[in-house]
Motif scaffolding. Structure first.
Motif, PDB file in Angstrom:
ATOM      1  N   LEU A  18      34.708  31.892  51.942  1.00 44.59           N
ATOM      2  CA  LEU A  18      35.487  31.911  50.704  1.00 44.59           C
ATOM      3  C   LEU A  18      36.061  33.302  50.473  1.00 44.59           C
ATOM      4  CD1 LEU A  18      33.115  29.843  48.394  1.00 44.59           C
ATOM      5  CD2 LEU A  18      35.196  29.080  49.522  1.00 44.59           C
ATOM      6  N   PRO A  19      37.232  33.390  49.837  1.00 51.17           N
ATOM      7  CA  PRO A  19      37.858  34.701  49.646  1.00 51.17           C
ATOM      8  C   PRO A  19      37.052  35.560  48.677  1.00 51.17           C
ATOM      9  CG  PRO A  19      39.022  33.018  48.397  1.00 51.17           C
ATOM     10  CD  PRO A  19      38.001  32.303  49.218  1.00 51.17           C
ATOM     11  N   LEU A  44      26.895  21.170  42.879  1.00 56.56           N
ATOM     12  CA  LEU A  44      27.978  21.914  43.526  1.00 56.56           C
ATOM     13  C   LEU A  44      28.441  21.166  44.774  1.00 56.56           C
ATOM     14  CD1 LEU A  44      29.781  24.369  43.655  1.00 56.56           C
ATOM     15  CD2 LEU A  44      27.941  25.659  44.706  1.00 56.56           C
ATOM     16  N   ALA A  47      30.549  18.187  43.683  1.00 58.20           N
ATOM     17  CA  ALA A  47      31.858  18.601  43.186  1.00 58.20           C
ATOM     18  C   ALA A  47      32.785  18.945  44.352  1.00 58.20           C
ATOM     19  CB  ALA A  47      31.717  19.790  42.248  1.00 58.20           C
ATOM     20  N   LEU A  51      36.261  17.008  45.589  1.00 56.80           N
ATOM     21  CA  LEU A  51      37.433  17.814  45.265  1.00 56.80           C
ATOM     22  C   LEU A  51      38.725  17.193  45.782  1.00 56.80           C
ATOM     23  CD1 LEU A  51      38.592  20.439  44.128  1.00 56.80           C
ATOM     24  CD2 LEU A  51      38.147  21.510  46.325  1.00 56.80           C
ATOM     25  N   HIS A  52      38.719  16.861  47.068  1.00 54.67           N
ATOM     26  CA  HIS A  52      39.956  16.348  47.655  1.00 54.67           C
ATOM     27  C   HIS A  52      40.145  14.851  47.431  1.00 54.67           C
ATOM     28  CE1 HIS A  52      41.408  19.971  49.734  1.00 54.67           C
ATOM     29  NE2 HIS A  52      40.137  20.304  49.727  1.00 54.67           N
ATOM     30  N   LEU A  90      47.266  28.020  39.427  1.00 55.40           N
ATOM     31  CA  LEU A  90      46.555  28.781  38.400  1.00 55.40           C
ATOM     32  C   LEU A  90      47.507  29.424  37.404  1.00 55.40           C
ATOM     33  CD1 LEU A  90      43.600  30.597  40.184  1.00 55.40           C
ATOM     34  CD2 LEU A  90      43.487  28.901  38.373  1.00 55.40           C
TER      35      LEU A  90
ATOM     36  N   LEU B  11      34.372  21.379  39.663  1.00 55.30           N
ATOM     37  CA  LEU B  11      34.004  22.355  40.693  1.00 55.30           C
ATOM     38  C   LEU B  11      33.967  23.765  40.106  1.00 55.30           C
ATOM     39  CD1 LEU B  11      33.326  23.023  43.594  1.00 55.30           C
ATOM     40  CD2 LEU B  11      35.759  23.115  44.105  1.00 55.30           C
ATOM     41  N   PHE B  15      30.753  26.224  40.185  1.00 57.60           N
ATOM     42  CA  PHE B  15      30.804  27.577  40.741  1.00 57.60           C
ATOM     43  C   PHE B  15      30.391  28.606  39.687  1.00 57.60           C
ATOM     44  CE2 PHE B  15      33.892  26.623  44.378  1.00 57.60           C
ATOM     45  CZ  PHE B  15      32.973  26.968  45.353  1.00 57.60           C
ATOM     46  N   ILE B  21      29.455  35.018  39.368  1.00 58.02           N
ATOM     47  CA  ILE B  21      30.735  34.310  39.467  1.00 58.02           C
ATOM     48  C   ILE B  21      31.142  33.839  38.080  1.00 58.02           C
ATOM     49  CG2 ILE B  21      31.898  32.284  40.421  1.00 58.02           C
ATOM     50  CD1 ILE B  21      30.564  32.735  42.984  1.00 58.02           C
ATOM     51  N   SER B  27      37.660  29.698  39.324  1.00 59.21           N
ATOM     52  CA  SER B  27      38.953  29.019  39.472  1.00 59.21           C
ATOM     53  C   SER B  27      39.603  29.407  40.785  1.00 59.21           C
ATOM     54  CB  SER B  27      39.926  29.399  38.357  1.00 59.21           C
ATOM     55  OG  SER B  27      39.318  29.396  37.118  1.00 59.21           O
ATOM     56  N   LEU B  29      38.215  30.361  43.533  1.00 61.27           N
ATOM     57  CA  LEU B  29      37.525  29.719  44.650  1.00 61.27           C
ATOM     58  C   LEU B  29      37.927  28.248  44.743  1.00 61.27           C
ATOM     59  CD1 LEU B  29      33.937  31.223  44.293  1.00 61.27           C
ATOM     60  CD2 LEU B  29      35.711  31.850  45.931  1.00 61.27           C
ATOM     61  N   ALA B  30      37.954  27.581  43.593  1.00 62.12           N
ATOM     62  CA  ALA B  30      38.278  26.150  43.597  1.00 62.12           C
ATOM     63  C   ALA B  30      39.691  25.918  44.134  1.00 62.12           C
ATOM     64  CB  ALA B  30      38.140  25.575  42.197  1.00 62.12           C
ATOM     65  N   TYR B  31      40.657  26.707  43.652  1.00 61.66           N
ATOM     66  CA  TYR B  31      42.025  26.506  44.115  1.00 61.66           C
ATOM     67  C   TYR B  31      42.190  26.936  45.565  1.00 61.66           C
ATOM     68  CZ  TYR B  31      43.776  24.868  39.692  1.00 61.66           C
ATOM     69  OH  TYR B  31      44.006  24.103  38.588  1.00 61.66           O
ATOM     70  N   HIS B  32      41.404  27.924  45.981  1.00 60.74           N
ATOM     71  CA  HIS B  32      41.437  28.294  47.397  1.00 60.74           C
ATOM     72  C   HIS B  32      41.015  27.115  48.263  1.00 60.74           C
ATOM     73  CE1 HIS B  32      40.572  30.294  51.217  1.00 60.74           C
ATOM     74  NE2 HIS B  32      39.436  29.632  51.189  1.00 60.74           N
ATOM     75  N   LEU B  33      39.922  26.454  47.856  1.00 58.52           N
ATOM     76  CA  LEU B  33      39.409  25.330  48.644  1.00 58.52           C
ATOM     77  C   LEU B  33      40.389  24.165  48.634  1.00 58.52           C
ATOM     78  CD1 LEU B  33      35.642  25.496  47.734  1.00 58.52           C
ATOM     79  CD2 LEU B  33      36.635  25.721  50.008  1.00 58.52           C
ATOM     80  N   LEU B  34      41.099  23.992  47.533  1.00 66.30           N
ATOM     81  CA  LEU B  34      42.104  22.933  47.471  1.00 66.30           C
ATOM     82  C   LEU B  34      43.200  23.193  48.495  1.00 66.30           C
ATOM     83  CD1 LEU B  34      42.729  22.098  43.755  1.00 66.30           C
ATOM     84  CD2 LEU B  34      42.429  20.471  45.605  1.00 66.30           C
ATOM     85  N   ARG B  35      43.623  24.451  48.564  1.00 68.25           N
ATOM     86  CA  ARG B  35      44.697  24.826  49.481  1.00 68.25           C
ATOM     87  C   ARG B  35      44.213  24.828  50.919  1.00 68.25           C
ATOM     88  NH1 ARG B  35      46.515  28.821  46.094  1.00 68.25           N
ATOM     89  NH2 ARG B  35      44.943  30.140  47.023  1.00 68.25           N
TER      90      ARG B  35
END
Lengths: 199, 199
Positions: A18-19, A44, A47, A51-52, A90, B11, B15, B21, B27, B29-35
């Motif tokens: 993760l970033p 977690l 979730a 997600l997808h 975001l 999610l 997190f 965190i 947020s 992290l969640a949007y990163h995982l979506l992408r």
């Protein structure tokens, strides 16, 4: 011989991808979840698994959504004459949270960046142009980030959209509310000067 | 009306429950995982689901492990005359990574802290005392954190174990290697002075 159980090191590895999460933070998170007990890890996990499953991209504005078209695009109370163009999902949230914008959105999913080899074709600009075709949209607010890439993207859009007779605007640059003039960086202060308004 | 799909906000919430965190990082992290696509989210989800399935506490040293007794406790090549006492499983890793310790470990899972209402009974001290009964152990190295609570825990152990004729030692305090004397804090410098050694 390693002192870390495989299940733990697998989780550490997954967290590290993760970033902004390095191996140290990843270990801390993993051991926290071990101590915190089964429930936190399970919720977690669930979730993430879902997600997808329950998300998609809105085919109109390209935002992440539960339905297609998304809640904003299908809301009859939104102003259908303006589109706010942002880089990321975001950013939509940030603008929604101001409570001051009632128009539509368009998410580019990135910015033009020759350095990262991201050209206009990698962004959802084609989808934006299609939305402008029927002449309903009167203003496009460019709300890309106040960075070199964001500016370049805004400039590109303005040259593309301007000739169509649609007004193209850009979010104001200046001092952040609550900031301190003394600590403002030179560029921001210069922008604030250049953008000064009569009171 | 919210602009965030439920799966995403669930999610983000999960997190945010992790230490360090906040909602903003969650947020991101969640949007990163979506992408990033399905795979990353799935592998993290799976690692979390399996975390508690394949791990247990070693009944000897109380460390987190894949087997009971753990790899260290059941390794015939470890020195069975010394136990290094640490606060957390991550501390075992840190000491293993030095490659300089070949003895056994004992994980207390915390430190004595009257402020947080953690007394000796909340830690795995009873298990440690049981390991000292047969007289094999000749040295207990207290490797609790160099904090007030870590020191108090060490002091408590020393008073408990000392009378049994077992040598109790503490990790050295002093300047960190690679550090700069000029920037060392007063307390550390004082410890380094007090602990000076002949060269």
């Amino acid at each position: 011989m390693s002192a870390t159980p495989k299940a733990v090191s697998r989780l550490i590895e997954a967290f590290s991808r993760l970033p902004g999460i390095g191996p140290k933070t990843a270990s801390r998170l993993a051991y926290h979840l071990l101590r915190a007990g089964r429930e936190d890890a399970q919720s977690l996990s669930q979730a993430l698994a879902e997600l997808h499953e329950h998300t998609m991209f809105c085919s109109v504005c390209c935002n992440i959504s539960e339905s297609d078209p998304c809640d904003v695009c299908s809301d009859p109370h939104r102003d259908r004459t303006m589109i706010c163009v942002v880089e990321e999902p975001l950013d939509v949230l940030a603008i929604e949270n101001t409570g001051r914008y009632k128009g539509l959105y368009h998410v580019l999913h990135g910015h033009i960046s020759p350095m990262e080899r991201i050209g206009p074709d990698e962004l959802h600009i084609r989808e934006l142009m299609r939305r402008l075709e029927d002449g309903t949209i009167q203003e496009v607010i460019v709300a890309t980030n106040p960075t070199l890439e964001g500016d370049a993207t805004g400039m590109f859009l303005s040259r593309l959209i301007g000739p169509m007779g649609v007004r193209v605007t850009r979010l104001a640059l200046g001092l952040p509310r609550g900031g301190d003039l003394e600590y403002a960086d030179r560029v921001t202060l210069a922008e604030a000067l250049a953008g000064r308004r009569a009171i």
